[in-house]
Design a protein around this motif. Structure first.
Motif, short mmCIF file in Angstrom:
data_model
loop_
_atom_site.label_atom_id
_atom_site.label_comp_id
_atom_site.label_asym_id
_atom_site.label_seq_id
_atom_site.Cartn_x
_atom_site.Cartn_y
_atom_site.Cartn_z
N LYS A 323 0.83 -1.21 0.00
CA LYS A 323 0.00 0.00 0.00
C LYS A 323 0.87 1.26 0.00
CE LYS A 323 -4.52 -0.81 2.16
NZ LYS A 323 -5.36 -0.47 3.34
N GLU A 324 1.86 1.27 0.89
CA GLU A 324 2.73 2.43 1.00
C GLU A 324 3.56 2.62 -0.26
OE1 GLU A 324 5.01 2.09 4.57
OE2 GLU A 324 3.29 2.51 5.88
N MET A 325 4.05 1.51 -0.82
CA MET A 325 4.86 1.59 -2.02
C MET A 325 4.03 2.14 -3.19
SD MET A 325 6.80 -1.47 -4.10
CE MET A 325 5.29 -1.97 -4.95
N LEU A 326 2.81 1.63 -3.34
CA LEU A 326 1.94 2.08 -4.44
C LEU A 326 1.53 3.54 -4.26
CD1 LEU A 326 -0.24 -1.15 -4.67
CD2 LEU A 326 1.37 -0.35 -6.40
N ALA A 327 1.32 3.95 -3.00
CA ALA A 327 0.96 5.34 -2.74
C ALA A 327 2.08 6.28 -3.17
CB ALA A 327 0.63 5.53 -1.27
N LYS A 328 3.32 5.88 -2.90
CA LYS A 328 4.47 6.70 -3.29
C LYS A 328 4.58 6.81 -4.82
CE LYS A 328 7.25 5.73 0.82
NZ LYS A 328 8.45 5.02 1.37
N LEU A 329 4.16 5.74 -5.49
CA LEU A 329 4.21 5.73 -6.96
C LEU A 329 2.98 6.39 -7.59
CD1 LEU A 329 5.50 2.07 -7.52
CD2 LEU A 329 6.82 4.19 -7.77
N GLY A 330 2.00 6.74 -6.75
CA GLY A 330 0.78 7.34 -7.27
C GLY A 330 -0.10 6.36 -8.02
N VAL A 331 0.00 5.08 -7.68
CA VAL A 331 -0.75 4.03 -8.38
C VAL A 331 -1.98 3.65 -7.57
CG1 VAL A 331 -0.68 1.66 -9.24
CG2 VAL A 331 1.33 3.14 -9.47
N ARG A 332 -3.14 3.54 -8.21
CA ARG A 332 -4.37 3.15 -7.55
C ARG A 332 -4.96 1.91 -8.20
NH1 ARG A 332 -5.64 4.20 -2.81
NH2 ARG A 332 -7.84 3.97 -3.33
N TYR A 333 -5.55 1.06 -7.36
CA TYR A 333 -6.23 -0.13 -7.86
C TYR A 333 -7.52 0.28 -8.56
CZ TYR A 333 -8.72 -4.60 -7.87
OH TYR A 333 -9.42 -5.72 -8.25
N LYS A 334 -7.75 -0.26 -9.74
CA LYS A 334 -9.00 -0.03 -10.46
C LYS A 334 -9.63 -1.39 -10.75
CE LYS A 334 -7.75 4.37 -12.63
NZ LYS A 334 -7.60 5.11 -13.91
N SER A 335 -10.82 -1.56 -10.23
CA SER A 335 -11.48 -2.85 -10.39
C SER A 335 -12.01 -3.01 -11.81
CB SER A 335 -12.63 -2.96 -9.39
OG SER A 335 -13.32 -4.18 -9.57
N SER A 336 -11.87 -4.21 -12.33
CA SER A 336 -12.44 -4.53 -13.65
C SER A 336 -13.76 -5.28 -13.50
CB SER A 336 -11.45 -5.38 -14.46
OG SER A 336 -11.15 -6.58 -13.77
N LYS A 337 -14.12 -5.58 -12.24
CA LYS A 337 -15.34 -6.34 -11.99
C LYS A 337 -16.52 -5.38 -11.81
CE LYS A 337 -14.99 -9.81 -9.08
NZ LYS A 337 -14.66 -10.62 -7.87
N THR A 338 -17.66 -5.79 -12.33
CA THR A 338 -18.88 -5.00 -12.16
C THR A 338 -19.92 -5.72 -11.32
OG1 THR A 338 -19.73 -5.88 -14.26
CG2 THR A 338 -18.55 -3.76 -14.34
N GLU A 339 -19.77 -7.03 -11.18
CA GLU A 339 -20.69 -7.81 -10.37
C GLU A 339 -19.90 -8.65 -9.37
OE1 GLU A 339 -23.41 -10.10 -12.67
OE2 GLU A 339 -24.18 -8.38 -13.79
N PHE A 340 -20.46 -8.78 -8.18
CA PHE A 340 -19.76 -9.49 -7.12
C PHE A 340 -20.70 -10.51 -6.47
CE2 PHE A 340 -17.76 -5.42 -7.60
CZ PHE A 340 -16.41 -5.69 -7.49
N SER A 341 -20.12 -11.63 -6.08
CA SER A 341 -20.87 -12.63 -5.32
C SER A 341 -19.95 -13.19 -4.25
CB SER A 341 -21.38 -13.75 -6.23
OG SER A 341 -20.30 -14.38 -6.90
N THR A 342 -20.52 -13.61 -3.14
CA THR A 342 -19.71 -14.11 -2.04
C THR A 342 -19.09 -15.46 -2.39
OG1 THR A 342 -21.64 -15.16 -1.02
CG2 THR A 342 -21.13 -12.92 -0.33
N ARG A 343 -17.97 -15.75 -1.75
CA ARG A 343 -17.34 -17.06 -1.93
C ARG A 343 -18.22 -18.14 -1.28
NH1 ARG A 343 -13.02 -15.47 -5.34
NH2 ARG A 343 -12.38 -13.42 -4.57
N ALA A 344 -18.16 -19.31 -1.83
CA ALA A 344 -19.05 -20.38 -1.41
C ALA A 344 -18.88 -20.75 0.06
CB ALA A 344 -18.82 -21.62 -2.28
N MET A 345 -17.68 -20.58 0.60
CA MET A 345 -17.41 -21.01 1.98
C MET A 345 -17.60 -19.89 3.00
SD MET A 345 -16.75 -24.19 1.80
CE MET A 345 -16.05 -24.52 3.42
N ARG A 346 -18.11 -18.74 2.58
CA ARG A 346 -18.17 -17.60 3.50
C ARG A 346 -18.93 -17.92 4.78
NH1 ARG A 346 -21.42 -13.37 5.06
NH2 ARG A 346 -20.23 -11.53 5.74
#
Length: 442
Positions: A323-346
């Motif tokens: 997290k700290e390394m990416l913040a210094k680089l100015g990099v942010r996570y961008k999700s490619s997912k539009t739909e989410f479902s819980t894992r089967a074992m939740r």
């Protein structure tokens, strides 16, 4: 003034520890407004007692906020073990004729039930997107104490007091209401301990709270609890390790069992976070930052470090490293997912709080901490200008000014995220530093 203006000028922020300015949450429309009454951190006792003692005020503040954001339904999320509180809430909901608007949903006693995104799913079956916030799925979430402060704001009262649990390896665990700006050491001594040479203090809950580097600070609107433990307690030793040392330990022993990932609350909601891959990247010095972006999805609940990892390693700190390394680089996570479902074992991987408390070595300290009328009075208070998310408040008073309790002494900069701050006692402004406004009482 409407409710939003009253909440803004009263300086209401998230009282559960995050400190996000509440008026910003009210600047929207939502399908649901949710009351986070889970209080999932072990040993903390504020919210349950407030709901039993200030039931009507909390319900009225919660309802007012819900009506303001045009929520069609208000839901209280509370653990099913809190039977007496639930009964009191149900009784007063009916007496206030709010049963068609406010609903109570009981949750199992697991950690972290109070995580904002976990709570949204438990109460509405909606999943907040990766890196997102509840309003993206039509939800506004408030803490119980925040709802009380919203009610007080509607009556013209600013936030100048804070409820705090003081507990742990102490003779007198208690919950107490104190003035914002009170010296922390004075609050700690209410536990029955006078000298702290052999003790360390966790600021907040034992899972997410950091160790206080010194005890010379002052109470802010974000404080929720102080857990006092002997310095040789394994939880204190675990939390005392710095990031550089933890990284070296992680490199030496991770066997890629992936328990840190399989138990991760956000992974179980269908998010792409996989702490074991961050451990792998550290072990093999992988430099491809694309694969490390998901570290930014970590909510720092600390379940991976303090329960899941059987080798006693530091997956959360591995996430933090990237997290700290990416913040210094100015990099942010961008999700490619539009739909989410819980894992089967939740359903089978929600960690019971009792098991967690035993693993932490806190079971003998898991006692009541009754709300006590403290005689603690502060002759001098130091009000932080940085006790909320956003820009620090800018002083609107000068040294030598006389102020009344509840008077505004700081405002957020123009067009900035922030919160108002207020004098918690009547007196004279004796010092204005970079981060503090000091008031000496009359």
């Amino acid at each position: 003034m409407n409710l939003l203006d009253k909440v803004r000028e009263a300086g209401v922020i998230g009282a559960g520890g995050a400190g996000f300015p509440t008026h910003v949450k009210l600047e929207t429309n939502a399908d649901y407004i949710l009351l986070n009454a889970a209080e999932c951190e072990p040993l903390l006792r504020v919210d349950q007692q407030l709901m039993e003692l200030n039931t009507d005020e909390i319900l009225k503040g919660f309802e007012a906020a819900g009506r303001f954001v045009d929520a069609k339904k208000a839901i209280i999320g509370i653990k099913e073990k809190h039977k007496s509180v639930t009964s009191k809430l149900q009784e007063r909901i009916s007496a206030l004729q709010l049963q068609d608007y406010i609903e109570i949903k009981k949750m199992p006693d697991f950690y972290p039930a109070g995580d904002e995104q976990v709570l949204v799913y438990e109460l509405t079956s909606r999943i907040v997107p990766e890196g997102g916030i509840p309003i993206q799925v039509g939800c506004v979430v408030l803490n119980s104490e925040t709802a009380l402060n919203i009610y007080n704001a509607s009556q013209g009262t600013s936030v100048t007091e804070k409820y705090i649990t003081v507990t742990g390896d102490v003779p007198n665990p208690l919950t107490v209401k104190v003035l914002v700006g009170t010296p922390i050491i004075d609050v700690l001594k209410l536990s029955g301990i006078e000298k702290f040479d052999d003790y360390a203090v966790i600021d907040g809950g034992p899972m997410m709270g950091p160790i206080l580097e010194n005890l010379d600070g002052y109470v802010t609107k974000k404080h929720k609890g102080f857990v006092i433990l002997k310095k040789d307690h394994h939880l204190i030793r675990k939390k005392s390790l710095n990031l550089d040392t933890a990284t070296k330990v992680n490199k030496s022993a991770c066997e890629q069992c992936r328990m840190c990932t399989d138990m991760c609350p956000r992974f179980l909601l269908g998010h792409s976070i996989e702490p074991h891959k961050m451990m792998r990247a550290i072990n093999y010095a992988i430099t491809d930052i694309e694969g490390q972006k998901s570290a930014q999805l970590c909510c720092q609940c600390n379940l991976c470090e303090l329960f899941s990892c059987q080798a006693g390693l530091y997956p959360k700190l591995a996430n933090l490293h990237y997290k700290e390394m990416l913040a210094k680089l100015g990099v942010r996570y961008k999700s490619s997912k539009t739909e989410f479902s819980t894992r089967a074992m939740r359903e089978y991987r929600r960690l019971p709080s009792k098991r967690l408390i035993i693993r932490l070595g806190l079971n003998k300290f898991d006692k009541s901490a009754p709300l006590t009328n403290s005689e603690l009075t502060a002759k001098t208070v130091a009000i932080s200008t940085r006790q909320h998310v956003g820009a620090p408040a800018e002083p609107v008073v000068s040294v030598g000014d006389k102020v009344d309790a509840g008077q505004t002494i700081g405002k957020p900069p123009e067009n900035s995220l922030g919160a108002y701050i207020h004098a918690s006692i009547a007196g004279e402004i004796v010092k204005i530093e970079k981060d503090l406004i000091v008031i000496r009482g009359d």
